[in-house]
Design a protein around this motif. Structure first.
Motif, PDB file in Angstrom:
ATOM      1  N   PHE B 378       0.801  -1.163   0.058  1.00 27.41           N
ATOM      2  CA  PHE B 378       0.091   0.045  -0.020  1.00 27.41           C
ATOM      3  C   PHE B 378       0.926   1.398  -0.128  1.00 27.41           C
ATOM      4  N   HIS B 379       2.080   1.230   0.747  1.00 28.03           N
ATOM      5  CA  HIS B 379       3.076   2.267   0.604  1.00 28.03           C
ATOM      6  C   HIS B 379       3.374   2.641  -0.991  1.00 28.03           C
ATOM      7  N   SER B 381       1.602   1.624  -3.455  1.00 32.47           N
ATOM      8  CA  SER B 381       0.361   2.046  -4.074  1.00 32.47           C
ATOM      9  C   SER B 381      -0.137   3.492  -3.860  1.00 32.47           C
ATOM     10  N   ASP B 382       0.412   3.912  -2.904  1.00 33.65           N
ATOM     11  CA  ASP B 382      -0.001   5.549  -2.611  1.00 33.65           C
ATOM     12  C   ASP B 382       0.419   6.293  -3.624  1.00 33.65           C
ATOM     13  N   PRO B 383      -0.312   7.012  -4.215  1.00 31.03           N
ATOM     14  CA  PRO B 383      -0.201   8.226  -5.056  1.00 31.03           C
ATOM     15  C   PRO B 383       0.878   9.259  -4.905  1.00 31.03           C
ATOM     16  N   TYR B 393       0.770  12.871 -12.192  1.00 32.36           N
ATOM     17  CA  TYR B 393      -0.333  12.097 -12.501  1.00 32.36           C
ATOM     18  C   TYR B 393      -1.173  13.096 -13.418  1.00 32.36           C
ATOM     19  N   ASN B 402      -5.180   6.249 -19.356  1.00 36.27           N
ATOM     20  CA  ASN B 402      -5.412   5.121 -19.852  1.00 36.27           C
ATOM     21  C   ASN B 402      -6.871   4.562 -20.002  1.00 36.27           C
ATOM     22  N   LYS B 403      -7.715   5.730 -19.539  1.00 32.90           N
ATOM     23  CA  LYS B 403      -9.268   5.366 -19.379  1.00 32.90           C
ATOM     24  C   LYS B 403      -9.921   6.197 -20.572  1.00 32.90           C
ATOM     25  N   MET B 416      -0.884  16.659 -12.173  1.00 32.41           N
ATOM     26  CA  MET B 416      -0.530  16.788 -10.816  1.00 32.41           C
ATOM     27  C   MET B 416       0.887  16.387 -10.288  1.00 32.41           C
TER      28      MET B 416
END
Lengths: 65, 430
Positions: B378-379, B381-383, B393, B402-403, B416
């Motif tokens: 999760f570390h 994974s954190d943005p 980002y 990508n969406k 960002m």
């Protein structure tokens, strides 16, 4: 106040969150929320583990005496 | 018819007698009667018996002078004086007195004849007693160990009896003396003594011993102690008879059949006292022996007890020691067993505890590692982490690239960074 989550439930929830992050491609806000939630769960689990650890130590100490 | 006067006739008889008779004759006769004249002459009636029948009878005289000498001499030899019933051998001459008739004037007496005669009678008595099995009857009785109850046959006031009583009374011992008074001499002697024995027999249980005493007085007239009746009465008497008849000559029949014959009353008293003394001495000896035995026995027993006590004591101690060491061994054994078990348990518990601790700890570690894994995940994974490392980002219209459908020129990109948001327009898409 809601009953505290059990370690097992917390672990399952963490697994679910991890799965969600890996597969669902959440956007950054969702990801932040999930990570925040996961961190809380990790804190909870750590707290429980720490408590369990000291309980085990106490019990062992008693046995040795 | 021619005749002579009585006196003339007595003269004829007298002369005829003097002419035809020897001067003296030795004649055996029994004294029928005897009396002594105050002047000292002795008048006798001599008889001869065949059975109970008198077949001859004659008067006899011993003149005073002769009698005095004869009597003393006779008594000296025979131990008795002349008396009726006695057989004598006399020497004398026939005297015929005109007024008093025929009479034997005794000059001499053969005392030895009387003695022999009496011995003969005595022998006959003894033989009869022997033949009838009586002679040893009283002798076979045991003398009582301590004769204290004594029946005395004696004349009441004789010196012998007095001596006897005094001697016993003055001794250290206790005697109970009962007198049965009797005539101790003369023709009634036998009868009187036998009567006394009969009286004693009536109370026989009260007596241990009969004593016949006759002390003091003349040495004469013991014939009553030589009679068959006397001998029989004494011999058959059921308790021992002791005689102390007090004479120097040989034994009388009474002495012969009595249990014990002693010479004088004093000797009888001494005999009884000696018996007492020797009994007392034997008692004392027995007592001393008993004391000795008892002490010896006590000592022996005491030694035995002590020995046994010592034995018991040492055995007990040994036993206690044995039991004690056995107990110690068992105690040690139990102790060892407990310790061993305890050790075993401890080891087991330690082992289990170890396993438990290890299990728990590894479990915990695994959990911790799992959590750490998540934490890492999760570390990363954190943005925010991504932004911190300099990544950005980018979104178009709030949507991740990508969406998006293919981006078009003119669309605004919102980028960002860690601390800013940059907006830029798309100029070219390739």
């Amino acid at each position: 106040m809601a009953k505290e989550l059990s370690y097992k439930d917390a672990l399952e929830e963490l697994e679910a969150i991890a799965h969600q992050i890996e597969n669902d491609e959440p956007d950054i806000d969702e990801l932040s929320a999930l990570v925040k939630k996961a961190k809380e769960l990790i804190q909870l689990c750590k707290k429980k583990l720490k408590k369990t650890g000291s309980e085990i130590d106490d019990a062992m100490k008693e046995l040795e005496d | 018819m021619s005749h002579i006067s009585l006196f003339e006739f007595t003269q004829v008889v007298k002369k005829t007698l003097e002419k035809n008779l020897d001067p003296t004759y030795w004649v055996v006769a029994e004294i029928g009667e005897l009396r002594i004249h105050p002047k000292g002459h002795c008048y006798l009636e001599l008889i001869e018996k065949q059975g109970e029948k008198i077949v001859a009878r004659m008067k006899a005289t011993i003149w005073s002078y002769t009698f005095q000498n004869l009597n003393v001499w006779f008594e000296k030899i025979t131990g008795t004086s002349l008396k009726s019933g006695m057989k004598i051998l006399v020497n004398g001459e026939i005297q015929f007195h005109e007024s008093y008739g025929l009479s034997l004037n005794i000059r001499d007496i053969d005392a030895n004849y009387t003695l022999g005669e009496r011995e003969k009678i005595k022998r006959e008595v003894i033989m009869r007693l022997e033949k009838e099995g009586l002679i040893r009857m009283n002798k076979s009785l045991e003398l009582p160990l301590v004769p204290q109850r004594i029946a005395v046959i004696s004349s009441a006031h004789s010196a012998g009896y007095e001596d006897f009583s005094n001697q016993l009374a003055n001794s250290a011992y206790q005697f109970h003396i009962s007198l049965f008074a009797a005539e101790m001499q003369g023709k009634d002697g036998t009868k009187s003594v036998v009567e006394a024995l009969k009286n004693i027999f009536k109370e026989i249980d009260l007596f241990d011993l009969v004593v016949i005493l006759r002390g003091g007085g003349a040495q004469s007239d013991l014939d009553c102690f030589d009679t068959y009746l006397m001998g029989k009465a004494i011999a058959r008497f059921p308790i021992p008879v002791v005689t102390g008849i007090g004479h120097e000559r040989d034994e009388t029949v009474a002495d012969l059949v009595a249990r014990t014959r002693l010479k004088t009353p004093t000797a009888v008293a001494e005999f009884l006292l000696n018996g007492m003394r020797s009994y007392e001495e034997s008692l004392l000896r027995s007592y001393e022996r008993m004391i000795g035995h008892t002490q010896h026995r006590l000592l022996n027993e005491s030694n035995r007890i002590n020995h046994a006590a010592t034995g018991i004591k040492s055995l007990s101690h040994q036993l206690i020691r044995d039991v004690d060491s056995l107990l110690r061994i068992q105690q040690q054994h139990i102790f060892d067993t407990i310790q061993h078990l305890q050790k075993q348990n401890d080891t087991q518990i330690d082992h289990l505890t170890g396993r438990l601790s290890l299990g728990l700890k590894s479990n915990l570690v695994r959990s911790q590692q799992q959590i750490y894994g998540y934490e890492q995940f999760f570390h990363f994974s954190d943005p925010e982490y991504t932004l911190q490392r300099g990544f950005t980002y980018t979104t178009i219209d709030g949507k991740s690239l990508n969406k998006q459908e293919a981006p078009t020129i003119g669309q605004v990109l919102e980028t960002m960074t860690l601390d800013s948001t940059i907006k830029s327009k798309i100029e070219e898409v390739k």
